[in-house]
Motif scaffolding. Structure first.
Motif, PDB file in Angstrom:
ATOM      1  N   MET A   1       0.707  -1.206  -0.056  1.00  0.00           N
ATOM      2  CA  MET A   1       0.111  -0.023  -0.002  1.00  0.00           C
ATOM      3  C   MET A   1       1.023   1.382   0.077  1.00  0.00           C
ATOM      4  SD  MET A   1      -2.998   0.814   2.509  1.00  0.00           S
ATOM      5  CE  MET A   1      -4.172   2.144   2.807  1.00  0.00           C
ATOM      6  N   MET A   2       0.498   2.208  -0.651  1.00  0.00           N
ATOM      7  CA  MET A   2       1.507   3.431  -0.773  1.00  0.00           C
ATOM      8  C   MET A   2       1.305   4.152   0.426  1.00  0.00           C
ATOM      9  SD  MET A   2       0.834   6.724  -3.344  1.00  0.00           S
ATOM     10  CE  MET A   2       1.563   5.953  -4.877  1.00  0.00           C
ATOM     11  N   ALA A   3       2.424   4.860   0.698  1.00  0.00           N
ATOM     12  CA  ALA A   3       2.740   5.726   1.847  1.00  0.00           C
ATOM     13  C   ALA A   3       3.362   7.062   1.448  1.00  0.00           C
ATOM     14  CB  ALA A   3       3.268   5.188   3.057  1.00  0.00           C
ATOM     15  N   VAL A   4       3.008   8.238   1.767  1.00  0.00           N
ATOM     16  CA  VAL A   4       3.715   9.365   1.612  1.00  0.00           C
ATOM     17  C   VAL A   4       4.849   9.309   2.275  1.00  0.00           C
ATOM     18  CG1 VAL A   4       3.618  12.033   1.534  1.00  0.00           C
ATOM     19  CG2 VAL A   4       1.823  10.737   0.973  1.00  0.00           C
ATOM     20  N   THR A   5       6.089   9.737   1.968  1.00  0.00           N
ATOM     21  CA  THR A   5       7.349   9.555   2.861  1.00  0.00           C
ATOM     22  C   THR A   5       7.391  10.666   3.714  1.00  0.00           C
ATOM     23  OG1 THR A   5       8.573   8.461   0.954  1.00  0.00           O
ATOM     24  CG2 THR A   5       9.900   9.555   2.632  1.00  0.00           C
ATOM     25  N   GLY A   6       7.663  10.467   4.839  1.00  0.00           N
ATOM     26  CA  GLY A   6       7.821  11.521   5.972  1.00  0.00           C
ATOM     27  C   GLY A   6       6.668  12.070   6.546  1.00  0.00           C
ATOM     28  N   GLU A   7       5.331  11.604   6.164  1.00  0.00           N
ATOM     29  CA  GLU A   7       3.948  11.857   6.415  1.00  0.00           C
ATOM     30  C   GLU A   7       3.202  10.736   6.800  1.00  0.00           C
ATOM     31  OE1 GLU A   7       2.251  15.685   5.332  1.00  0.00           O
ATOM     32  OE2 GLU A   7       3.932  15.910   3.885  1.00  0.00           O
ATOM     33  N   PRO A   8       3.174   9.952   7.746  1.00  0.00           N
ATOM     34  CA  PRO A   8       2.491   8.749   7.694  1.00  0.00           C
ATOM     35  C   PRO A   8       0.804   9.134   8.015  1.00  0.00           C
ATOM     36  CG  PRO A   8       4.102   8.921   9.495  1.00  0.00           C
ATOM     37  CD  PRO A   8       4.209  10.478   8.939  1.00  0.00           C
ATOM     38  N   GLY A   9       0.029   8.556   7.339  1.00  0.00           N
ATOM     39  CA  GLY A   9      -1.434   8.520   7.423  1.00  0.00           C
ATOM     40  C   GLY A   9      -1.866   9.807   6.696  1.00  0.00           C
TER      41      GLY A   9
ATOM     42  N   PRO B   1       6.871  12.763  -2.420  1.00  0.00           N
ATOM     43  CA  PRO B   1       7.531  11.493  -2.518  1.00  0.00           C
ATOM     44  C   PRO B   1       6.995  10.358  -1.705  1.00  0.00           C
ATOM     45  CG  PRO B   1       8.348  12.886  -0.927  1.00  0.00           C
ATOM     46  CD  PRO B   1       7.450  13.738  -1.578  1.00  0.00           C
ATOM     47  N   VAL B   2       6.767   9.118  -2.385  1.00  0.00           N
ATOM     48  CA  VAL B   2       6.096   8.131  -1.753  1.00  0.00           C
ATOM     49  C   VAL B   2       6.800   6.519  -1.726  1.00  0.00           C
ATOM     50  CG1 VAL B   2       3.778   9.042  -2.608  1.00  0.00           C
ATOM     51  CG2 VAL B   2       5.092   7.605  -3.976  1.00  0.00           C
ATOM     52  N   HIS B   3       6.486   5.877  -0.889  1.00  0.00           N
ATOM     53  CA  HIS B   3       7.141   4.698  -0.841  1.00  0.00           C
ATOM     54  C   HIS B   3       5.865   3.537  -0.584  1.00  0.00           C
ATOM     55  CE1 HIS B   3       6.959   5.947   3.258  1.00  0.00           C
ATOM     56  NE2 HIS B   3       6.883   4.503   3.683  1.00  0.00           N
ATOM     57  N   TRP B   4       6.321   2.360  -0.468  1.00  0.00           N
ATOM     58  CA  TRP B   4       5.443   1.293  -0.292  1.00  0.00           C
ATOM     59  C   TRP B   4       5.468   0.432   0.876  1.00  0.00           C
ATOM     60  CZ3 TRP B   4       1.342   1.180  -3.775  1.00  0.00           C
ATOM     61  CH2 TRP B   4       1.661   1.823  -5.023  1.00  0.00           C
ATOM     62  N   VAL B   5       4.386   0.269   1.585  1.00  0.00           N
ATOM     63  CA  VAL B   5       4.510  -0.675   2.852  1.00  0.00           C
ATOM     64  C   VAL B   5       3.887  -2.201   2.440  1.00  0.00           C
ATOM     65  CG1 VAL B   5       4.729   1.357   4.175  1.00  0.00           C
ATOM     66  CG2 VAL B   5       2.488   0.276   3.934  1.00  0.00           C
ATOM     67  N   ASP B   6       4.297  -3.016   3.190  1.00  0.00           N
ATOM     68  CA  ASP B   6       3.613  -4.367   2.806  1.00  0.00           C
ATOM     69  C   ASP B   6       2.466  -4.586   3.640  1.00  0.00           C
ATOM     70  OD1 ASP B   6       6.052  -5.267   1.334  1.00  0.00           O
ATOM     71  OD2 ASP B   6       7.038  -6.159   3.108  1.00  0.00           O
ATOM     72  N   ILE B   7       1.753  -5.182   3.057  1.00  0.00           N
ATOM     73  CA  ILE B   7       0.543  -5.986   3.597  1.00  0.00           C
ATOM     74  C   ILE B   7       0.906  -7.379   4.028  1.00  0.00           C
ATOM     75  CG2 ILE B   7      -2.018  -6.466   3.476  1.00  0.00           C
ATOM     76  CD1 ILE B   7      -1.568  -3.521   3.434  1.00  0.00           C
ATOM     77  N   ASP B   8       0.814  -7.547   5.351  1.00  0.00           N
ATOM     78  CA  ASP B   8       1.191  -8.940   5.769  1.00  0.00           C
ATOM     79  C   ASP B   8       0.222  -9.929   5.487  1.00  0.00           C
ATOM     80  OD1 ASP B   8       3.755  -8.148   6.787  1.00  0.00           O
ATOM     81  OD2 ASP B   8       2.774  -7.572   8.730  1.00  0.00           O
TER      82      ASP B   8
ATOM     83  N   ASP C   1      11.122   0.671  -4.823  1.00  0.00           N
ATOM     84  CA  ASP C   1      10.239   1.052  -3.553  1.00  0.00           C
ATOM     85  C   ASP C   1       9.624   2.450  -3.481  1.00  0.00           C
ATOM     86  OD1 ASP C   1      10.630  -1.806  -2.772  1.00  0.00           O
ATOM     87  OD2 ASP C   1      12.570  -1.368  -2.079  1.00  0.00           O
ATOM     88  N   GLU C   2      10.219   3.507  -4.606  1.00  0.00           N
ATOM     89  CA  GLU C   2       9.785   4.703  -4.311  1.00  0.00           C
ATOM     90  C   GLU C   2       9.337   5.317  -5.541  1.00  0.00           C
ATOM     91  OE1 GLU C   2      13.510   6.176  -3.107  1.00  0.00           O
ATOM     92  OE2 GLU C   2      13.026   5.989  -0.808  1.00  0.00           O
ATOM     93  N   GLY C   3       8.702   6.361  -5.642  1.00  0.00           N
ATOM     94  CA  GLY C   3       7.997   7.088  -6.571  1.00  0.00           C
ATOM     95  C   GLY C   3       7.552   8.416  -6.028  1.00  0.00           C
ATOM     96  N   GLU C   4       6.896   9.043  -7.185  1.00  0.00           N
ATOM     97  CA  GLU C   4       6.088  10.178  -7.012  1.00  0.00           C
ATOM     98  C   GLU C   4       4.415  10.177  -7.169  1.00  0.00           C
ATOM     99  OE1 GLU C   4      10.107  13.146  -8.210  1.00  0.00           O
ATOM    100  OE2 GLU C   4       8.468  12.907  -9.351  1.00  0.00           O
ATOM    101  N   LEU C   5       4.140  10.990  -6.278  1.00  0.00           N
ATOM    102  CA  LEU C   5       2.477  11.044  -6.524  1.00  0.00           C
ATOM    103  C   LEU C   5       2.196  12.447  -6.678  1.00  0.00           C
ATOM    104  CD1 LEU C   5      -0.126   9.798  -6.168  1.00  0.00           C
ATOM    105  CD2 LEU C   5      -0.420  10.532  -3.827  1.00  0.00           C
ATOM    106  N   THR C   6       1.371  12.794  -7.790  1.00  0.00           N
ATOM    107  CA  THR C   6       1.171  14.362  -8.192  1.00  0.00           C
ATOM    108  C   THR C   6      -0.530  14.335  -8.208  1.00  0.00           C
ATOM    109  OG1 THR C   6       3.305  14.361  -9.496  1.00  0.00           O
ATOM    110  CG2 THR C   6       1.502  16.354  -9.850  1.00  0.00           C
ATOM    111  N   LEU C   7      -1.045  15.339  -7.670  1.00  0.00           N
ATOM    112  CA  LEU C   7      -2.582  15.581  -7.778  1.00  0.00           C
ATOM    113  C   LEU C   7      -2.493  16.758  -9.035  1.00  0.00           C
ATOM    114  CD1 LEU C   7      -5.412  15.975  -7.093  1.00  0.00           C
ATOM    115  CD2 LEU C   7      -4.739  17.805  -5.442  1.00  0.00           C
TER     116      LEU C   7
END
Length: 486
Positions: free
Chosen positions: A283-291, A305-312, A375-381
């Motif tokens: 699932m996508m997460a914004v790096t440095g800004e949880p939630g 800047p975004v990264h991905w966290v595992d769904i166990d 594991d990283e990328g960019e999200l733009t509105l």
């Protein structure tokens, strides 16, 4: 191994490839923040200076008028449209088939004989005690959703096109609330269930999965739930053809203090092109800004800047009782929250996704994710609707062959299929007007283009229960696309 998958795997290892015309992110962003009027409007600016209020609308194809062949809808005056079929009635081309209702997501594929294969979802919501499967074999005898496959012939004579339905049949049965999905580069359609119902609601099987339907199927396929891809309120998928990674949207609401939102996921297959072989869900997460909440108070054009966290546990045992069971795992690790993620489509080196009621006006947002590293990328509105008059609750999305975005609205009052060009301007392509005092027209869905780009197909959803009197419809529309940006 099917030919389509061999071709896909060759492409994964090839450094070449043709250019694809896709929207300019800078152009899409450029219109954000301007006045969102439905028409150009003269006015007085600050200090008494004359100004002209910017309108996001353009009419490259002319005014919308009632279609001579399909008077229930309006299309550009230079275009033609035909109805290929209806739901809830007997098929006109296949004996013994009553076409299921609730037409939704859809995609078009080339067939070896030169015709077009459409694979169409049926978002049937019948309760378990009333549902009947639409074909055999089926996944669950108490579920009435699935897919139908259509064969369409496009012919040309003296410069004029004709489009006709030549066959249709059930290709997936016994699933529930098949809303959207997406095409694969290896020649199949991924059909997504938009619920997490199960035995607790009277069904024999758990629901909330993705199912795969090959283009070359000639009848109902063996329905195999792709459990590793997650059990949640699925909406759409889009696949990066360079990696085989599958991106997934979740259609759950954000309501302050009540409903936390939706997630944007990706599935890393163990074997690209063979999803049943398993893989890893993230699932996508914004790096440095949880939630991080994308839905309100955001500035178009900002690159995150975004990264991905595992769904166990992508298939949690409590998914029926808690349809956000997968989502909560991601949020616990800092994943971002969206409002009702629906449409998804690959383009411009990444994935476009639609938030149906995101934005300060709650009228819709369009995001673009561009991968960087593994594991990283960019999200733009890239676009946020300033008003329901400009863009009203976009849902299904597709990149047009000429580079624009085409979106089906699921809004209020009149319904539209609207284009968003590479300069961020709106093109009204189809309108279903609401008769005075009448019910709201059914939402549009399933927009897609023929492989040669000459014909746009789309659906009107209609009723979502087997006994509904509101018929669904599938249309084909064509005309001088070259006169405009779509």
């Amino acid at each position: 191994m099917p030919m389509e998958r061999r071709v896909f795997l060759r492409r994964l290892t090839s450094a070449g490839g043709g250019a694809v015309l896709t929207p300019s992110l800078a152009g899409l962003i450029s219109w954000n923040g301007r006045s969102g009027t439905s028409e150009p409007d003269a006015g007085r600016g600050p200090g008494g200076r004359n100004r002209r209020t910017a309108s996001p609308f353009i009419r490259p194809y002319g005014e919308l008028v009632a279609s001579p062949d399909c008077p229930e809808i309006e299309i550009p005056e230079s275009f033609r449209c035909v109805r290929l079929g209806s739901g809830g009635v007997a098929s006109t081309v296949r004996d013994g088939l009553t076409v299921p209702n609730a037409f939704d997501g859809m995609a078009a594929f080339p067939l070896p004989n030169g015709n077009v294969r459409l694979i169409r979802n049926h978002e049937m919501v019948d309760k378990a005690d009333r549902a009947r499967p639409i074909g055999e074999p089926h996944y669950d005898p108490r579920a009435s959703g699935g897919t139908t496959s259509l064969e369409v012939r496009i012919a040309e004579a003296d410069g004029d096109l004709s489009v006709e339905l030549v066959d249709e049949f059930v290709s997936l049965a016994g699933t529930a609330v098949n809303c959207a999905g997406g095409p694969t580069p290896w020649g199949s359609w991924l059909s997504c269930e938009e619920i997490t119902w199960g035995p607790g609601a009277g069904y024999e099987k758990p629901h909330g999965y993705i199912f795969e339907v090959p283009v070359d199927a000639t009848g109902p396929v063996d329905p195999v739930p792709l459990r590793a891809m997650g059990r949640f309120v699925h909406e759409a998928v889009a696949i990066d053809p360079g990696t085989g990674i599958v991106y997934e949207t979740e259609d759950t609401w954000y309501v302050p203090d009540r409903l936390p939102g939706a997630g944007f996921y990706r599935f890393l297959p163990d074997e690209p092109g063979a999803l049943a072989a398993g893989g890893r869900l993230q699932m996508m997460a914004v790096t440095g800004e949880p939630g991080y909440l994308t839905a309100r108070g955001r500035t178009p054009g900002t690159v995150l800047p975004v990264h991905w966290v595992d769904i166990d546990d992508p298939d949690p045992a409590n998914a029926e009782e808690d349809r956000l069971a997968v989502f909560r795992q991601g949020v616990a690790r800092g994943a971002a929250r969206f409002a009702r993620l629906e449409g998804a489509f690959h383009g411009d080196g990444g994935i476009y996704i639609v938030s149906t009621n995101g934005g300060d006006a709650e009228a819709g947002q369009v995001f673009h994710y561009r991968p960087g590293s593994d594991d990283e990328g960019e999200l733009t509105l890239v676009f946020e609707s300033p008003s329901h008059d400009v863009l009203d609750s976009p849902d299904n999305i597709v990149v047009s062959p000429r580079g624009g975005l085409v979106m089906c609205e699921d809004g209020t009052d009149d319904q539209y299929v609207r284009g968003l060009d590479r300069e961020g301007r709106i093109v009204n392509m189809v309108r279903a007007p609401r008769a005075e005092g009448g019910p709201q027209p059914g939402e549009f869905a399933g927009s897609c283009f023929s492989p040669d780009g000459r014909v746009m197909f789309f659906n009107v959803q209609g009723g979502r229960e087997a006994e509904s009197s509101r018929a669904s419809a599938t249309y084909a529309m064509w005309g001088p696309w070259e006169d405009g940006p779509l």
